[in-house]
Design an enzyme around this catalytic site. Structure first.
Site, PDB file in Angstrom:
ATOM      1  N   VAL A 100     -44.647  86.684  51.788  1.00  0.00           N
ATOM      2  CA  VAL A 100     -45.437  87.276  50.655  1.00  0.00           C
ATOM      3  C   VAL A 100     -46.028  88.377  50.641  1.00  0.00           C
ATOM      4  O   VAL A 100     -46.804  88.587  49.926  1.00  0.00           O
ATOM      5  CB  VAL A 100     -45.232  86.646  49.298  1.00  0.00           C
ATOM      6  CG1 VAL A 100     -46.582  85.503  49.421  1.00  0.00           C
ATOM      7  CG2 VAL A 100     -45.329  86.586  48.648  1.00  0.00           C
ATOM      8  N   ASP A 101     -47.233  87.734  51.690  1.00  0.00           N
ATOM      9  CA  ASP A 101     -48.449  88.358  51.008  1.00  0.00           C
ATOM     10  C   ASP A 101     -48.746  90.190  52.164  1.00  0.00           C
ATOM     11  O   ASP A 101     -49.252  90.189  53.111  1.00  0.00           O
ATOM     12  CB  ASP A 101     -49.849  87.392  51.867  1.00  0.00           C
ATOM     13  CG  ASP A 101     -49.126  86.826  53.832  1.00  0.00           C
ATOM     14  OD1 ASP A 101     -48.012  86.941  53.745  1.00  0.00           O
ATOM     15  OD2 ASP A 101     -50.218  86.273  54.371  1.00  0.00           O
ATOM     16  N   GLU A 157     -42.360  79.184  63.828  1.00  0.00           N
ATOM     17  CA  GLU A 157     -41.852  80.534  64.395  1.00  0.00           C
ATOM     18  C   GLU A 157     -41.184  80.257  65.820  1.00  0.00           C
ATOM     19  O   GLU A 157     -41.323  80.959  66.091  1.00  0.00           O
ATOM     20  CB  GLU A 157     -43.207  81.226  64.122  1.00  0.00           C
ATOM     21  CG  GLU A 157     -43.503  82.740  64.887  1.00  0.00           C
ATOM     22  CD  GLU A 157     -44.722  83.537  64.890  1.00  0.00           C
ATOM     23  OE1 GLU A 157     -45.044  84.303  64.227  1.00  0.00           O
ATOM     24  OE2 GLU A 157     -45.572  83.619  66.045  1.00  0.00           O
TER      25      GLU A 157
END
Length: 284
Positions: free
Chosen positions: A142-143, A233
Site C-alpha cells: 500500500v505504501d 518474500e
C-alpha cells in the site's frame, strides 16, 4: 505464441523471455490495443488487494486515487483493503464498475508479523469469496503509487515481479533463504530470478494455491522456531522457483526512485514507492 506480445521484435537491450519461455513484460514488448480487445471480450473483473495496518492506512488515499488513474482503466476492478482501522479508510471517488471492499483484520505488534500473515489472510479470504466475484487477483503493497499505465498486459495464470535491486545481479547474490532448516530454503546453485513480495498475482485459483502453500510453509517454520530471512518474500521466491510464473513483470512495475537511479532500460516507472519514515510508520 502470446497474442499481443512481440518481445523479440521490439527490445534487444533487456531479457524478454525466461528460460521456460514466459514473457518478461517491458514497455515495447506488448500491444495494449490488441490485449485490451482480447480481455474485454472475456468480460473480466480484476481484484487488487492491499494491507493497510496501523499507520499504513495513511497511504490509502494516494494509493487508491492513483489506481483509479492508471490501474486496469476501462475494466471492472474490486479494491480489497485489509485493515485494522476500517473507520479510517478514506472515501475515494471510483469510476463505473469499480468498488471498494473493506476487510477487517487483526492488528499485530510487529510489522514483520503483518508481513508473515498476509499469505494466510489472502488464502482464507479467497476461500470465503464467491469465485465469480473476480477472475484475477493482484497483490501489492500500500505504501506505493501508480504513476503510469498498469493494465491487462500483466494478466496471466501466475506472475511475479523482478526485484529492482536484483534484476541485473547474479543469483549467488540473491537474498534467498539459505538455511536448510527453513521451508523457504533455496540452495546456492538454484534459482531463476529474485521476485519482490510487493507485487504478485494471477488467476484466483493460482493465487489461492500460492498463498495457501506459502502459509503452510510458514506454519512449518513457526513450529520449528525459524523465520525466513525476508519473511513472506522468501517463501514467495521458493514457490515461484518450483511453480514457474507464466509471465514475469520487469522492474518497471515496481521501482523506488529514492533508493535507485533510473537505468536507460527503464522506459517507464509504473508503480513506485512513496516516501515514508519507517520508524514513524512501523509498529505503531
Amino acid at each position: 505464441m502470446w497474442l499481443g506480445y512481440h518481445a523479440s521484435l521490439c527490445r534487444r537491450d533487456v531479457l524478454v523471455l525466461t528460460p521456460w519461455l514466459a514473457p518478461i513484460i517491458w514497455e515495447g514488448t506488448f500491444n495494449i490495443d490488441i490485449l485490451n480487445e482480447q480481455f474485454q471480450l472475456q468480460n473480466i473483473t480484476v481484484g487488487l488487494s492491499v494491507f493497510a495496518i496501523k499507520k499504513y492506512v495513511a497511504f490509502l488515499r494516494q494509493f487508491l486515487e492513483s489506481a483509479e488513474q492508471h490501474f486496469m482503466v476501462g475494466f471492472r476492478v474490486n479494491y480489497y483493503v485489509f485493515t485494522d482501522r476500517p473507520a479510517d479508510v478514506p472515501q475515494v471517488a471510483l469510476g463505473p464498475g469499480r468498488r471498494l471492499v473493506v476487510q477487517s483484520v487483526p492488528s499485530y505488534p510487529r510489522w514483520q508479523d503483518v508481513s508473515m500473515r498476509r499469505m494466510e489472510m489472502i488464502s482464507r479470504f479467497l476461500e470465503q469469496r464467491p469465485r465469480l466475484e473476480m477472475d484475477y487477483l493482484v497483490c501489492v503493497d500500500v505504501d506505493m503509487k501508480f504513476q503510469d499505465h498498469v493494465g491487462v498486459e500483466i494478466l496471466t495464470p501466475l506472475f511475479g515481479t523482478l526485484h529492482p535491486g536484483f534484476y541485473r545481479t547474479l543469483r549467488t547474490y540473491f537474498t534467498y533463504e539459505r538455511r536448510p532448516q527453513s521451508q523457504a530454503y533455496i540452495p546456492l546453485n538454484q534459482g531463476d530470478f529474485y521476485y519482490i513480495g510487493a507485487f504478485f498475482g494471477g488467476s484466483v485459483e493460482e493465487v489461492h494455491r500460492l498463498t495457501k502453500a506459502c502459509h503452510e510453509a510458514m506454519q512449518v517454520d513457526q513450529d520449528n522456531h525459524i523465520q525466513a530471512v525476508w519473511f513472506d518474500e522468501s517463501h514467495l521466491n521458493k514457490y515461484l522457483l518450483y511453480h514457474k510464473p507464466t509471465k514475469v513483470l520487469s522492474p518497471e512495475y515496481l521501482w523506488d526512485p529514492r533508493m535507485l537511479s533510473r537505468p536507460s532500460v527503464l522506459h517507464k516507472m509504473r508503480f513506485v514507492a512513496v516516501y515514508k519514515n519507517h520508524q514513524e510508520i512501523r509498529n505503531r
